[in-house]
Design a protein around this motif. Structure first.
Motif, PDB file in Angstrom:
ATOM      1  N   LYS A 101       0.799  -1.224   0.000  1.00 39.78           N
ATOM      2  CA  LYS A 101       0.000   0.000   0.000  1.00 39.78           C
ATOM      3  C   LYS A 101       0.834   1.279   0.000  1.00 39.78           C
ATOM      4  N   MET A 102       2.143   1.158  -0.219  1.00 42.86           N
ATOM      5  CA  MET A 102       2.982   2.354  -0.261  1.00 42.86           C
ATOM      6  C   MET A 102       2.618   3.219  -1.462  1.00 42.86           C
ATOM      7  N   GLU A 103       2.818   4.535  -1.335  1.00 45.20           N
ATOM      8  CA  GLU A 103       2.542   5.435  -2.453  1.00 45.20           C
ATOM      9  C   GLU A 103       3.521   5.141  -3.589  1.00 45.20           C
ATOM     10  N   ASP A 104       2.985   4.913  -4.766  1.00 47.94           N
ATOM     11  CA  ASP A 104       3.790   4.535  -5.920  1.00 47.94           C
ATOM     12  C   ASP A 104       3.091   5.078  -7.159  1.00 47.94           C
ATOM     13  N   TYR A 105       3.656   6.107  -7.759  1.00 46.47           N
ATOM     14  CA  TYR A 105       2.989   6.750  -8.895  1.00 46.47           C
ATOM     15  C   TYR A 105       3.097   5.942 -10.181  1.00 46.47           C
ATOM     16  N   THR A 106       3.961   4.939 -10.234  1.00 46.78           N
ATOM     17  CA  THR A 106       3.909   4.042 -11.391  1.00 46.78           C
ATOM     18  C   THR A 106       2.589   3.281 -11.394  1.00 46.78           C
ATOM     19  N   LEU A 107       2.016   3.057 -10.207  1.00 43.93           N
ATOM     20  CA  LEU A 107       0.722   2.394 -10.090  1.00 43.93           C
ATOM     21  C   LEU A 107      -0.380   3.233 -10.744  1.00 43.93           C
ATOM     22  N   TYR A 108      -0.310   4.557 -10.594  1.00 48.34           N
ATOM     23  CA  TYR A 108      -1.352   5.421 -11.154  1.00 48.34           C
ATOM     24  C   TYR A 108      -1.335   5.414 -12.680  1.00 48.34           C
ATOM     25  N   PHE A 109      -0.153   5.219 -13.268  1.00 40.16           N
ATOM     26  CA  PHE A 109      -0.100   5.052 -14.724  1.00 40.16           C
ATOM     27  C   PHE A 109      -0.897   3.817 -15.143  1.00 40.16           C
ATOM     28  N   TRP A 110      -0.808   2.759 -14.330  1.00 40.67           N
ATOM     29  CA  TRP A 110      -1.564   1.542 -14.630  1.00 40.67           C
ATOM     30  C   TRP A 110      -3.061   1.774 -14.475  1.00 40.67           C
ATOM     31  N   TYR A 111      -3.469   2.486 -13.427  1.00 44.10           N
ATOM     32  CA  TYR A 111      -4.886   2.811 -13.264  1.00 44.10           C
ATOM     33  C   TYR A 111      -5.414   3.570 -14.487  1.00 44.10           C
ATOM     34  N   LEU A 112      -4.701   4.615 -14.866  1.00 43.45           N
ATOM     35  CA  LEU A 112      -5.130   5.437 -15.996  1.00 43.45           C
ATOM     36  C   LEU A 112      -5.178   4.607 -17.278  1.00 43.45           C
ATOM     37  N   GLY A 113      -4.166   3.775 -17.482  1.00 42.81           N
ATOM     38  CA  GLY A 113      -4.124   2.961 -18.685  1.00 42.81           C
ATOM     39  C   GLY A 113      -5.286   1.982 -18.765  1.00 42.81           C
ATOM     40  N   GLN A 114      -5.593   1.323 -17.648  1.00 44.18           N
ATOM     41  CA  GLN A 114      -6.672   0.327 -17.659  1.00 44.18           C
ATOM     42  C   GLN A 114      -8.048   0.985 -17.817  1.00 44.18           C
ATOM     43  N   ILE A 115      -8.253   2.124 -17.179  1.00 45.04           N
ATOM     44  CA  ILE A 115      -9.529   2.836 -17.346  1.00 45.04           C
ATOM     45  C   ILE A 115      -9.684   3.300 -18.795  1.00 45.04           C
ATOM     46  N   SER A 116      -8.608   3.772 -19.393  1.00 44.32           N
ATOM     47  CA  SER A 116      -8.651   4.205 -20.792  1.00 44.32           C
ATOM     48  C   SER A 116      -8.925   3.034 -21.727  1.00 44.32           C
ATOM     49  N   LEU A 117      -8.392   1.854 -21.383  1.00 37.60           N
ATOM     50  CA  LEU A 117      -8.662   0.666 -22.193  1.00 37.60           C
ATOM     51  C   LEU A 117     -10.150   0.325 -22.176  1.00 37.60           C
ATOM     52  N   ILE A 118     -10.791   0.482 -21.040  1.00 36.94           N
ATOM     53  CA  ILE A 118     -12.235   0.216 -20.948  1.00 36.94           C
ATOM     54  C   ILE A 118     -12.998   1.166 -21.861  1.00 36.94           C
ATOM     55  N   PHE A 119     -12.674   2.463 -21.799  1.00 32.51           N
ATOM     56  CA  PHE A 119     -13.331   3.435 -22.689  1.00 32.51           C
ATOM     57  C   PHE A 119     -13.106   3.064 -24.147  1.00 32.51           C
ATOM     58  N   SER A 120     -11.862   2.727 -24.478  1.00 32.84           N
ATOM     59  CA  SER A 120     -11.527   2.410 -25.859  1.00 32.84           C
ATOM     60  C   SER A 120     -12.242   1.148 -26.327  1.00 32.84           C
ATOM     61  N   ALA A 121     -12.318   0.141 -25.454  1.00 31.61           N
ATOM     62  CA  ALA A 121     -12.987  -1.109 -25.822  1.00 31.61           C
ATOM     63  C   ALA A 121     -14.483  -0.888 -26.062  1.00 31.61           C
ATOM     64  N   ILE A 122     -15.099  -0.001 -25.295  1.00 35.35           N
ATOM     65  CA  ILE A 122     -16.506   0.345 -25.525  1.00 35.35           C
ATOM     66  C   ILE A 122     -16.662   1.049 -26.868  1.00 35.35           C
ATOM     67  N   LEU A 123     -15.764   1.993 -27.132  1.00 33.95           N
ATOM     68  CA  LEU A 123     -15.832   2.746 -28.390  1.00 33.95           C
ATOM     69  C   LEU A 123     -15.505   1.885 -29.599  1.00 33.95           C
ATOM     70  N   LEU A 124     -14.797   0.767 -29.378  1.00 36.45           N
ATOM     71  CA  LEU A 124     -14.481  -0.139 -30.485  1.00 36.45           C
ATOM     72  C   LEU A 124     -15.742  -0.600 -31.203  1.00 36.45           C
ATOM     73  N   VAL A 125     -16.807  -0.844 -30.456  1.00 36.77           N
ATOM     74  CA  VAL A 125     -18.062  -1.315 -31.042  1.00 36.77           C
ATOM     75  C   VAL A 125     -18.697  -0.233 -31.920  1.00 36.77           C
ATOM     76  N   PHE A 126     -18.375   1.034 -31.626  1.00 43.14           N
ATOM     77  CA  PHE A 126     -18.968   2.162 -32.360  1.00 43.14           C
ATOM     78  C   PHE A 126     -17.902   2.956 -33.121  1.00 43.14           C
ATOM     79  N   LYS A 127     -16.811   2.287 -33.485  1.00 45.05           N
ATOM     80  CA  LYS A 127     -15.670   3.024 -34.040  1.00 45.05           C
ATOM     81  C   LYS A 127     -15.969   3.643 -35.408  1.00 45.05           C
TER      82      LYS A 127
END
Length: 392
Positions: free
Chosen positions: A257-283
């Motif tokens: 649970k230590m603060e690690d900003y490399t982790l936040y890059f992973w959060y942002l990347g995975q959330i963006s993948l969800i948005f992109s995967a949804i938009l894939l159906v309507f690309k």
């Protein structure tokens, strides 16, 4: 560290050269974005290939040269001359290809050299990988992703040849080209690597063995359906959404649970993948937005990985060589600079997203991306150069 053979790691110069070149392309990409913002136009083929070839391909090849012997046990003997040929072909071909997309000149030459570089590097890696049984999801995913890279690159080279009239053209070629490279190469490789590094880096529960081992097969089955567009893309979309949700769940419940900003890059990347995967159906209606969020996905993950890999490799190689005054990993790239890098990257994502809605802020967003890209280049350069500055 289960399954790792870090003493078989290649020389540091190999990974560092590819990573540094990738960040340089990322910086050039941000300059080109400023240019497009002021011109109020979008040079889509150029900017897409700056992301995928300039930034992603160099990073992923550099990471694979490191991971093949360490993770899969596929040791490339005497790697420097072999890697040098790969690097020479790519650093010659990719800028020529990008120039060809923008001006229309030397497009065939650039695509030929780039394709040759991809062909040579992929076959070199596959030659060493295929002789080894895949006991882990990561090594298995590497094999599949490299095959997808070959197929996607071949489709792209075919398109260039058909443009010049050397081969018959067909309308579906472009969709096949970018779908295979985005999901079969980039998406599958990131997922396959995450099956090992998420657990190792962030102390999480492991992914289910059945899901992770069969993930490449599911991509292979669902990817051709996505060529048809619309709701035929739904199985592939759901597959990547499930992967992303599984990853987010593990990151949220991580043991460390230590603060690690490399982790936040992973959060942002995975959330963006969800948005992109949804938009894939309507690309068909939201192609630019789909490509943007997919780019945010892989650039965020790559940045988070770079900020982990470079400090570790500097520390590891210096320790292994028995040097004095070895820096701590936190001293190679200070956490404060990684934190700043994340917030600049996040600001670019937010401002660009707002710009898509309001039709404004493109210039501001592109300048933020310029600063973010320069900081990434600076961090990777200053971190990696510590290894060479202190050589005995």
């Amino acid at each position: 560290m289960t399954g790792l053979s870090i003493l078989q790691a290649p020389p540091f110069i190999i990974v560092f050269s590819y990573f540094l070149t990738a960040t340089l392309f990322g910086f050039l990409l941000s300059i080109f974005e400023i240019y497009m913002a002021f011109k109020h136009t979008l040079f889509l083929p150029t900017i897409v290939h700056l992301y995928t070839l300039g930034f992603a391909l160099f990073t992923m090849f550099g990471a694979l040269f490191q991971m093949l012997p360490v993770v899969a046990g596929a040791v490339i003997k005497n790697p420097k001359p072999k890697v040098a040929l790969s690097y020479a072909l790519l650093i010659t071909g990719i800028p020529t290809l990008l120039y060809g997309f923008y001006t229309g000149r030397f497009l065939l030459l650039g695509s030929f050299i780039t394709y040759t570089g991809i062909l040579y590097t992929s076959l070199l890696m596959l030659y060493h990988l295929l002789g080894i049984k895949s006991f882990t999801p990561t090594s298995r995913g590497m094999k599949f992703s490299l095959v997808f890279l070959l197929l996607g690159a071949t489709a792209g080279f075919y398109r260039v040849l058909s443009y010049y009239g050397y081969l018959p053209a067909f309308e579906e070629n472009l969709i096949i080209h970018y779908s295979i490279l985005l999901f079969g190469w980039i998406g599958l490789l990131i997922a396959s690597v995450s099956f090992q590094v998420v657990e190792m880096f962030f102390i999480t529960e492991s992914y289910g063995k059945r899901f992770s081992m069969n993930y490449p097969i599911m991509v292979l089955l669902f990817l051709p359906l996505s060529f048809l567009g619309g709701f035929f893309s739904l199985p592939l979309s759901l597959l990547f959404i499930i992967y992303s949700l599984m990853t987010l769940k593990r990151l949220i419940r991580r043991g460390r649970k230590m603060e690690d900003y490399t982790l936040y890059f992973w959060y942002l990347g995975q959330i963006s993948l969800i948005f992109s995967a949804i938009l894939l159906v309507f690309k068909e209606r939201f192609l630019i937005q789909f490509l943007f969020f997919y780019a945010v996905f892989f650039t965020s993950i790559i940045m988070g990985m770079m900020y982990r890999i470079i400090p570790f490799l500097v520390w590891f190689h210096m320790s292994n060589e028995g040097r004095a005054n070895i820096p701590l990993m936190s001293e190679v790239i200070p956490p404060e600079r990684i934190k700043l890098s994340f917030y600049l990257h996040l600001a670019w994502v937010v401002l660009t997203s707002i710009a898509y809605v309001l039709g404004d802020f493109y210039v501001v967003a592109s300048f933020i991306h310029f600063i973010s890209s320069f900081l990434l280049l600076y961090n990777i350069y200053t971190g990696g150069i510590l290894y060479f500055k202190t050589q005995p």
